[in-house]
Design an enzyme around this catalytic site. Structure first.
Site, PDB file in Angstrom:
ATOM      1  N   CYS A   2       0.819  -1.219   0.000  1.00 58.62           N
ATOM      2  CA  CYS A   2       0.000   0.000   0.000  1.00 58.62           C
ATOM      3  C   CYS A   2       0.853   1.269   0.000  1.00 58.62           C
ATOM      4  O   CYS A   2       1.930   1.303   0.577  1.00 58.62           O
ATOM      5  CB  CYS A   2      -0.882   0.023   1.234  1.00 58.62           C
ATOM      6  N   ARG A  27       5.619  -0.554  -5.895  1.00 56.32           N
ATOM      7  CA  ARG A  27       5.540  -1.258  -4.617  1.00 56.32           C
ATOM      8  C   ARG A  27       4.544  -2.407  -4.662  1.00 56.32           C
ATOM      9  O   ARG A  27       4.547  -3.257  -3.778  1.00 56.32           O
ATOM     10  CB  ARG A  27       5.130  -0.277  -3.515  1.00 56.32           C
ATOM     11  N   TRP A  73      -2.903  -2.807  -1.537  1.00 55.93           N
ATOM     12  CA  TRP A  73      -2.510  -4.202  -1.766  1.00 55.93           C
ATOM     13  C   TRP A  73      -3.330  -5.011  -0.766  1.00 55.93           C
ATOM     14  O   TRP A  73      -3.153  -4.884   0.441  1.00 55.93           O
ATOM     15  CB  TRP A  73      -1.013  -4.348  -1.509  1.00 55.93           C
ATOM     16  N   ASN A  98      -2.176   2.672   5.633  1.00 60.98           N
ATOM     17  CA  ASN A  98      -1.246   1.554   5.406  1.00 60.98           C
ATOM     18  C   ASN A  98      -1.061   0.842   6.737  1.00 60.98           C
ATOM     19  O   ASN A  98      -0.970   1.504   7.776  1.00 60.98           O
ATOM     20  CB  ASN A  98       0.134   2.054   4.977  1.00 60.98           C
ATOM     21  N   GLY A  99      -0.922  -0.483   6.702  1.00 56.65           N
ATOM     22  CA  GLY A  99      -0.696  -1.226   7.947  1.00 56.65           C
ATOM     23  C   GLY A  99      -1.858  -2.159   8.230  1.00 56.65           C
ATOM     24  O   GLY A  99      -2.728  -2.380   7.368  1.00 56.65           O
ATOM     25  N   GLU A 483      18.804 -18.151  -4.675  1.00 57.30           N
ATOM     26  CA  GLU A 483      18.419 -16.865  -5.242  1.00 57.30           C
ATOM     27  C   GLU A 483      17.961 -17.035  -6.700  1.00 57.30           C
ATOM     28  O   GLU A 483      16.980 -16.420  -7.135  1.00 57.30           O
ATOM     29  CB  GLU A 483      19.601 -15.891  -5.126  1.00 57.30           C
ATOM     30  N   LYS A 487      14.268 -16.043  -8.068  1.00 50.78           N
ATOM     31  CA  LYS A 487      14.064 -15.120  -9.195  1.00 50.78           C
ATOM     32  C   LYS A 487      13.151 -15.764 -10.230  1.00 50.78           C
ATOM     33  O   LYS A 487      12.225 -15.130 -10.722  1.00 50.78           O
ATOM     34  CB  LYS A 487      15.387 -14.755  -9.886  1.00 50.78           C
ATOM     35  N   GLU A 490       9.462 -16.085  -8.943  1.00 51.25           N
ATOM     36  CA  GLU A 490       8.664 -14.880  -8.682  1.00 51.25           C
ATOM     37  C   GLU A 490       8.270 -14.144  -9.945  1.00 51.25           C
ATOM     38  O   GLU A 490       7.207 -13.532  -9.985  1.00 51.25           O
ATOM     39  CB  GLU A 490       9.320 -13.955  -7.646  1.00 51.25           C
ATOM     40  N   HIS A 506      19.479 -37.436  -1.407  1.00 52.64           N
ATOM     41  CA  HIS A 506      18.675 -37.631  -0.189  1.00 52.64           C
ATOM     42  C   HIS A 506      17.199 -37.316  -0.432  1.00 52.64           C
ATOM     43  O   HIS A 506      16.441 -37.127   0.513  1.00 52.64           O
ATOM     44  CB  HIS A 506      19.235 -36.771   0.951  1.00 52.64           C
ATOM     45  N   LYS A 605       6.685  -4.713  -3.786  1.00 53.91           N
ATOM     46  CA  LYS A 605       8.121  -4.401  -3.698  1.00 53.91           C
ATOM     47  C   LYS A 605       8.558  -4.275  -2.244  1.00 53.91           C
ATOM     48  O   LYS A 605       9.537  -4.867  -1.831  1.00 53.91           O
ATOM     49  CB  LYS A 605       8.412  -3.110  -4.471  1.00 53.91           C
TER      50      LYS A 605
HETATM   51  C1  AGP Z   1      13.265 -10.342  -4.104  1.00 48.49           C
HETATM   52  O1  AGP Z   1      13.339 -10.487  -5.468  1.00 48.49           O
HETATM   53  C2  AGP Z   1      12.016 -10.127  -3.469  1.00 48.49           C
HETATM   54  N1  AGP Z   1      10.994  -9.642  -4.229  1.00 48.49           N
HETATM   55  C3  AGP Z   1      11.899 -10.180  -1.974  1.00 48.49           C
HETATM   56  O2  AGP Z   1      12.263 -11.470  -1.589  1.00 48.49           O
HETATM   57  C4  AGP Z   1      12.699  -9.156  -1.144  1.00 48.49           C
HETATM   58  O3  AGP Z   1      14.060  -9.398  -1.273  1.00 48.49           O
HETATM   59  C5  AGP Z   1      12.239  -9.215   0.319  1.00 48.49           C
HETATM   60  O4  AGP Z   1      10.880  -8.873   0.391  1.00 48.49           O
HETATM   61  C6  AGP Z   1      13.046  -8.343   1.228  1.00 48.49           C
HETATM   62  O5  AGP Z   1      12.951  -6.999   0.876  1.00 48.49           O
HETATM   63  P1  AGP Z   1      13.970  -5.931   1.451  1.00 48.49           P
HETATM   64  O6  AGP Z   1      15.328  -6.272   0.949  1.00 48.49           O
HETATM   65  O7  AGP Z   1      13.480  -4.608   0.911  1.00 48.49           O
HETATM   66  O8  AGP Z   1      13.885  -5.999   2.946  1.00 48.49           O
END
Ligand code: AGP
Length: 610
Positions: A2, A27, A73, A98-99, A483, A487, A490, A506, A605
């Site tokens: 948000c 965001r 959001w 927000n929150g 990682e 990527k 997501e 395993h 974001k």
């Molecule tokens: C990464 O591609 C993400 N979209 C997500 O995992 C992100 O890294 C995570 O939400 C942490 O965000 P920050 O680094 O702003 O704390």
């Protein structure tokens, strides 16, 4: 997640509100809305993009000198128009929020008894009715009504409030969610993120926990949680309006991947000037802190957690200091054994991630006072709340998938490793100078990996029709495999899992067949021969391998084994280089699939709620 924008001015505020929302789009959100005070309250809301809201406001000729706006959001209630903010009580008062309000059910029941009718499923609607209730019992004083209402809220909030009876007054409050005031000339603004206000002002006041502010055209009055009038310092933001533009790139993610040589050079700039590192890179009293610490705890989420996981290998092997990287949302709720001499590091691109902020506060409540934040947003809450800080200089990261923030975090963590190694007598001057030289060369090496994009793109074409993928790495490259998998899932929505290659037999080996692409990071490190055996295990089951190999790994292409060769092994900086092709692979796979690369479904974001 948000976003909030508000403005009080002598000009029409609607274009300011809409541009602010557009700048917060990155965001993540699923509906948007605004209210302006113009005689009565004029409200416009829409599902989907800010562009739809813009069309609706011009169709309705929405106009006014005071207004609040929001991107939502969805948390409580589906992403529908009636759940979109602003929420309005009896056509008198409007609120954006927000929150999350934790006691919303109890408040809702009480307000219903008082005759309030609810039109949404949101927790926010209780706030607006509560303010309305107090407004009519506080002689129509909006400030007093907001102060009385927020005293009853449990949970996190940043709110902007307007009333039709107060056409030049914008009241706002925050606790647990960020909110700032932008100062203009005979006009003032509020926003949840400075980027929303950059076209109108760079002069910012950050509100503190529990603050309530009463904002007019010429005045800003701030009250703390006890109701006492307080002064909060103003700052000139280091961010500029142009930094967040797309330029000639198709997506922000693509731009941000290609910005990495510049981002790393800027981040490392002050460190690599000489042949010796100074602890002050991490804050003026870093030397004193480093002299006392005997362990490191790293707290972070998502990609930032992966950076912390790589660093845990560096810190133990090079600095000889015990290190544990932990997911912030787990740490904050588990019973841990505090070590007052541990350095608690929080890692975050945004510095606003609710779980990471809460983890830092939890660590402090356990008696941890050596805190360091490594963050990409200079004015963020995390930076302001930590004793030591290192600012990565990646510049604004807009794409939801974190790229340049990750590699610059790694660069910062490597500097920290060298400093702690030096402090602990494990780094002689010649070795230090050699590492600094490698850091100087790093941006150029990253540029060489970026030049492999056409080859990676050809691989991505084969991924577009896959349902699943497996990522393998070993040692400090295992978090790089994690990682890579994050990527891919997501932004392309392909299910991906990462394993340390030795773990295959395993369990996950059962998944391997000709339809399961197995992406492998193959640096020429001490585990290379072990990794090669693991790759044989995959080939023996008909699995197809996609290997990113150092030139001196001597892995060549053969039936079912595709290889893209990087330069020769880069020593401990290798994880930074090996992550670049994985970023490009997921970007191009997502392009093939036609997903919304910069704003993948369901994601935000900055994750500013729990
Ligand atoms: C990464 O591609 C993400 N979209 C997500 O995992 C992100 O890294 C995570 O939400 C942490 O965000 P920050 O680094 O702003 O704390």
């Amino acid at each position: 997640m948000c976003g909030i924008v508000g403005a009080v001015a002598q000009r029409n505020v609607v274009p300011i509100l809409l541009e602010g929302l557009r700048r917060l789009e990155y965001r993540g959100y699923d509906s948007a809305g605004l209210v302006v005070v113009n005689g009565g309250l004029q409200r416009v809301r829409s599902i989907g993009r800010v562009a739809s809201l813009t069309e609706a406001t011009s169709a309705q000729k929405t106009h006014g000198h005071l207004g609040i706006a929001h991107t939502r959001w969805a948390t409580h209630g589906a992403p529908t128009e009636h759940n979109a903010h602003p929420h309005v009580s009896r056509d008198d008062i409007a609120v954006v929020h927000n929150g999350i309000i934790e006691n919303h059910e109890a408040l809702r029941a009480r307000l219903r008894e008082l005759g309030y009718v609810f039109t949404s499923e949101t927790d926010t609607e209780v706030i607006v009715h509560l303010i309305h209730h107090h407004f009519h019992h506080a002689e129509h004083d909006l400030l007093a009504a907001v102060q009385l209402a927020v005293a009853e809220l449990h949970g996190a909030y940043a709110i902007g409030v307007v009333a039709q009876d107060a056409p030049h007054r914008l009241v706002c409050a925050r606790r647990g969610s960020p909110l700032l005031i932008g100062l203009g000339i005979e006009e003032n603004f509020i926003a949840s993120d400075v980027s929303a206000l950059l076209p109108v002002t760079q002069k910012i006041i950050y509100l503190e926990e529990g603050d309530v502010a009463d904002i007019g055209l010429l005045t800003v009055q701030i009250y703390d949680a006890s109701g006492a009038r307080v002064e909060r310092a103003s700052h000139v933001s280091e961010q500029s309006s142009e930094m967040a533009e797309l330029g000639n790139y198709r997506h922000f993610m693509q731009k941000e991947i290609h910005e990495q040589p510049r981002a790393l050079a800027d981040t490392l700039h002050d460190a690599v000037i000489g042949d010796s590192l100074l602890p002050e890179l991490f804050g003026f009293d870093a030397a004193e802190v480093f002299a006392h610490v005997n362990a490191v705890t790293i707290l972070a989420c998502g990609t930032s957690f992966h950076a912390g996981s790589v660093a845990s290998y560096w810190l133990e092997s090079l600095a000889g200091i015990p290190c544990r990287a932990e997911i912030a949302s787990e740490y904050r709720y588990r019973d841990s054994v505090p070590n007052p001499n541990a350095l608690v590091i929080t890692l975050s691109q945004s510095g606003e991630t609710a779980d990471t902020l809460a983890a830092l506060n939890h660590a402090k409540s356990l008696g941890h006072h050596y805190t360091l934040s490594i963050c990409n947003v200079p004015e963020s809450a995390l930076v302001r709340q930590s004793r030591l800080r290192f600012l990565t200089r990646a510049g604004p990261e807009i794409g939801v998938a974190s790229t340049k923030a990750f590699t610059t975090q790694l660069a910062a963590l490597f500097l920290l490793t060298l400093l702690l190694a030096k402090q602990r007598g494990r780094l002689d001057a010649a070795t230090e100078a050699r590492h600094i030289q490698s850091l100087r060369e790093l941006p150029g090496k990253v540029a060489q990996v970026l030049a492999l994009e056409a080859e990676v793109e050809r691989w991505a074409e084969r991924f577009a029709n896959k349902q699943h993928a497996l990522f393998l790495g070993r040692g400090m490259h295992y978090p790089i495999a994690l990682e890579g998998a994050l990527k891919l899932k997501e932004i392309s929505y392909i299910h991906a899992e990462a394993y340390p290659a030795g773990e295959l037999k395993h369990g996950p080996l059962a998944l391997v067949d000709k339809d399961m692409p197995v992406v492998t990071v193959a640096p020429n490190d001490t585990l290379l021969e072990k990794l090669k055996s693991n790759l044989q295990e995959v080939r023996a089951r008909g699995g197809e391998l996609y290997v990113f190999a150092d030139a001196d790994s001597h892995i060549s292409a053969s039936e079912g084994v595709h290889v893209i060769q990087l330069a020769e092994h880069a020593g401990p900086l290798s994880p930074i280089l090996h992550t670049i092709p994985l970023q490009m692979l997921s970007y191009h796979a997502a392009l093939q699939k036609g997903t919304d690369v910069d704003k993948p479904r369901n994601l935000a974001k900055s994750v500013t709620v729990e």
